[in-house]
Design an enzyme around this catalytic site. Structure first.
Site, PDB file in Angstrom:
ATOM      1  N   LYS A  41      18.124  -9.600   6.848  1.00  0.00           N
ATOM      2  CA  LYS A  41      17.624  -9.239   8.180  1.00  0.00           C
ATOM      3  C   LYS A  41      18.593  -8.309   8.909  1.00  0.00           C
ATOM      4  O   LYS A  41      18.163  -7.444   9.678  1.00  0.00           O
ATOM      5  CB  LYS A  41      17.332 -10.512   8.988  1.00  0.00           C
ATOM      6  CG  LYS A  41      16.147 -11.307   8.421  1.00  0.00           C
ATOM      7  CD  LYS A  41      14.869 -10.472   8.401  1.00  0.00           C
ATOM      8  CE  LYS A  41      13.703 -11.137   7.747  1.00  0.00           C
ATOM      9  NZ  LYS A  41      12.499 -10.300   7.727  1.00  0.00           N
ATOM     10  N   TYR A  69      19.092 -14.871   3.641  1.00  0.00           N
ATOM     11  CA  TYR A  69      18.093 -14.384   4.613  1.00  0.00           C
ATOM     12  C   TYR A  69      18.761 -13.544   5.717  1.00  0.00           C
ATOM     13  O   TYR A  69      18.285 -12.450   6.055  1.00  0.00           O
ATOM     14  CB  TYR A  69      17.374 -15.593   5.205  1.00  0.00           C
ATOM     15  CG  TYR A  69      16.316 -15.282   6.239  1.00  0.00           C
ATOM     16  CD1 TYR A  69      15.055 -14.834   5.859  1.00  0.00           C
ATOM     17  CD2 TYR A  69      16.568 -15.460   7.604  1.00  0.00           C
ATOM     18  CE1 TYR A  69      14.077 -14.578   6.805  1.00  0.00           C
ATOM     19  CE2 TYR A  69      15.594 -15.205   8.553  1.00  0.00           C
ATOM     20  CZ  TYR A  69      14.353 -14.758   8.152  1.00  0.00           C
ATOM     21  OH  TYR A  69      13.381 -14.498   9.096  1.00  0.00           O
TER      22      TYR A  69
HETATM   23  P1  NAP Z   1       4.942 -16.968   7.238  1.00  0.00           P
HETATM   24  O1  NAP Z   1       4.111 -17.661   8.247  1.00  0.00           O
HETATM   25  O2  NAP Z   1       5.629 -17.739   6.169  1.00  0.00           O
HETATM   26  O3  NAP Z   1       4.041 -15.820   6.580  1.00  0.00           O
HETATM   27  C1  NAP Z   1       4.598 -14.990   5.612  1.00  0.00           C
HETATM   28  C2  NAP Z   1       3.599 -13.958   5.190  1.00  0.00           C
HETATM   29  O4  NAP Z   1       4.242 -13.081   4.264  1.00  0.00           O
HETATM   30  C3  NAP Z   1       2.400 -14.555   4.498  1.00  0.00           C
HETATM   31  O5  NAP Z   1       1.265 -13.809   4.838  1.00  0.00           O
HETATM   32  C4  NAP Z   1       2.740 -14.358   3.013  1.00  0.00           C
HETATM   33  O6  NAP Z   1       1.571 -14.213   2.210  1.00  0.00           O
HETATM   34  C5  NAP Z   1       3.486 -13.046   3.064  1.00  0.00           C
HETATM   35  N1  NAP Z   1       4.373 -12.840   1.932  1.00  0.00           N
HETATM   36  C6  NAP Z   1       5.424 -13.577   1.540  1.00  0.00           C
HETATM   37  N2  NAP Z   1       5.977 -13.052   0.448  1.00  0.00           N
HETATM   38  C7  NAP Z   1       5.261 -11.947   0.148  1.00  0.00           C
HETATM   39  C8  NAP Z   1       5.338 -10.984  -0.872  1.00  0.00           C
HETATM   40  N3  NAP Z   1       6.289 -11.037  -1.810  1.00  0.00           N
HETATM   41  N4  NAP Z   1       4.433  -9.982  -0.886  1.00  0.00           N
HETATM   42  C9  NAP Z   1       3.460  -9.905   0.056  1.00  0.00           C
HETATM   43  N5  NAP Z   1       3.342 -10.803   1.048  1.00  0.00           N
HETATM   44  C10 NAP Z   1       4.222 -11.819   1.083  1.00  0.00           C
HETATM   45  O7  NAP Z   1       6.129 -16.125   7.930  1.00  0.00           O
HETATM   46  P2  NAP Z   1       6.305 -15.627   9.438  1.00  0.00           P
HETATM   47  O8  NAP Z   1       7.061 -16.659  10.167  1.00  0.00           O
HETATM   48  O9  NAP Z   1       5.047 -15.114   9.979  1.00  0.00           O
HETATM   49  O10 NAP Z   1       7.337 -14.424   9.191  1.00  0.00           O
HETATM   50  C11 NAP Z   1       6.904 -13.079   9.138  1.00  0.00           C
HETATM   51  C12 NAP Z   1       8.135 -12.188   9.266  1.00  0.00           C
HETATM   52  O11 NAP Z   1       8.803 -12.470  10.490  1.00  0.00           O
HETATM   53  C13 NAP Z   1       9.165 -12.405   8.157  1.00  0.00           C
HETATM   54  O12 NAP Z   1       9.738 -11.178   7.790  1.00  0.00           O
HETATM   55  C14 NAP Z   1      10.184 -13.290   8.827  1.00  0.00           C
HETATM   56  O13 NAP Z   1      11.453 -13.141   8.239  1.00  0.00           O
HETATM   57  C15 NAP Z   1      10.147 -12.769  10.236  1.00  0.00           C
HETATM   58  N6  NAP Z   1      10.641 -13.713  11.240  1.00  0.00           N
HETATM   59  C16 NAP Z   1      10.075 -14.949  11.380  1.00  0.00           C
HETATM   60  C17 NAP Z   1      10.585 -15.810  12.334  1.00  0.00           C
HETATM   61  C18 NAP Z   1      10.029 -17.200  12.554  1.00  0.00           C
HETATM   62  O14 NAP Z   1      10.686 -18.001  13.255  1.00  0.00           O
HETATM   63  N7  NAP Z   1       8.867 -17.538  12.052  1.00  0.00           N
HETATM   64  C19 NAP Z   1      11.651 -15.407  13.146  1.00  0.00           C
HETATM   65  C20 NAP Z   1      12.188 -14.140  12.973  1.00  0.00           C
HETATM   66  C21 NAP Z   1      11.672 -13.296  12.029  1.00  0.00           C
HETATM   67  P3  NAP Z   1       1.189 -15.288   1.071  1.00  0.00           P
HETATM   68  O15 NAP Z   1       1.019 -16.605   1.750  1.00  0.00           O
HETATM   69  O16 NAP Z   1      -0.057 -14.738   0.493  1.00  0.00           O
HETATM   70  O17 NAP Z   1       2.378 -15.293   0.125  1.00  0.00           O
END
Ligand code: NAP
Length: 247
Positions: free
Chosen positions: A159, A155
């Site tokens: 990133k 991961y």
């Molecule tokens: P999340 O709650 O797990 O949501 C992930 C989203 O991405 C869901 O809508 C999921 O849809 C979709 N997704 C996953 N795989 C996919 C694919 N192959 N094609 C299309 N859609 C896909 O994640 P989040 O925490 O909101 O994270 C969103 C972004 O922010 C990510 O890039 C993550 O790395 C980044 N981020 C998150 C955090 C954190 O602490 N949460 C921190 C830094 C960065 P489905 O459910 O339909 O699969």
């Protein structure tokens, strides 16, 4: 910040940060594409919320790791709204393991979604963004790409890979006045963080000067700022929204 009439594709916007971004852009007048892979009902809720706030939205199923599905999604979007002005590469996954236990499959799956998906979507939308008035590419990275993180070699690599990608695309878009930036959140209260064991979360919290995890809204406000036309002189940047964490 008005987004009137701008067409915005937010990948992975059925849940979490992407959902917040989609709803906020929609409430400001954008035509929003709510992309999801499997959470269809959740994606429809996002569309309904946007329409209730007076905005326009469509849901489109596509696995960003699959170029054919991304191209079909693009055709649906352009048939509905015309060219895309703003692409937010938000979809991302984790497959966490200590490196000694990480398999090549664990590595490849995270690469395919977090970097392959960014390639597929950016490649497909690139001409639209370049030709748009104030086109925007916004990549959602992470503080983990800056710091590294125990159990996240795959991961973290994806990133930090976004930093070089964003900077390069920024250079290639610049002549036409469109921009590419990276938003690098800290630890945000979504399903992704919910999967982290409590004792690990306690350790993370000790390293956050603001002494709290981010709310989705903390990240959304920065993405909306970058998406709108008035951010036009900012490109190639990594914007850390992480409660003051060092890196
Ligand atoms: P999340 O709650 O797990 O949501 C992930 C989203 O991405 C869901 O809508 C999921 O849809 C979709 N997704 C996953 N795989 C996919 C694919 N192959 N094609 C299309 N859609 C896909 O994640 P989040 O925490 O909101 O994270 C969103 C972004 O922010 C990510 O890039 C993550 O790395 C980044 N981020 C998150 C955090 C954190 O602490 N949460 C921190 C830094 C960065 P489905 O459910 O339909 O699969």
């Amino acid at each position: 910040m008005s987004m009137d009439g701008r067409t915005c594709l937010v990948t992975g916007s059925s849940k979490g940060i992407g959902r917040g971004i989609a709803e906020d852009l929609g409430s400001r007048g954008a035509n929003v594409v709510v992309n999801y892979r499997s959470s269809e009902a959740a994606a429809h809720e996002v569309k309904d919320t946007i329409e209730d706030s007076g905005g326009n939205a469509i849901t489109v199923q596509a696995d960003v790791a699959n170029m054919g599905e991304v191209q079909s999604m693009y055709e649906t979007v352009t048939d509905t709204y015309g060219n895309i002005d703003v692409l937010v590469n938000n979809a991302g996954i984790t497959v966490d393991k200590k490196f000694e236990n990480m398999t090549r499959e664990d590595w490849d799956r995270v690469m395919e979604v977090n970097l392959g998906g960014v390639f597929n979507c950016t490649k497909t939308c690139f001409e639209d963004i370049r030709e748009a008035h104030e086109g925007r590419l916004i990549n959602i990275s992470s503080v983990v790409g800056q710091q590294g993180n125990y159990g996240q070699a795959n991961y973290a690599t994806t990133k930090s890979g976004l930093f070089g990608f964003t900077r390069t695309i920024a250079l290639e878009l610049a002549r036409d006045g469109s921009t590419a930036n990276c938003v690098a959140p800290g630890f945000v209260k979504t399903d992704m963080l919910a999967d982290v064991p409590d004792r690990v979360k306690e350790g993370i919290l000790e390293r956050i000067p603001l002494d709290r995890f981010a709310e989705v809204e903390d990240i959304v406000s920065m993405v909306t700022f970058v998406a709108q036309e008035q951010s036009s002189y900012m490109t190639g940047q990594v914007l850390g929204i992480n409660g003051g964490m060092e890196w």
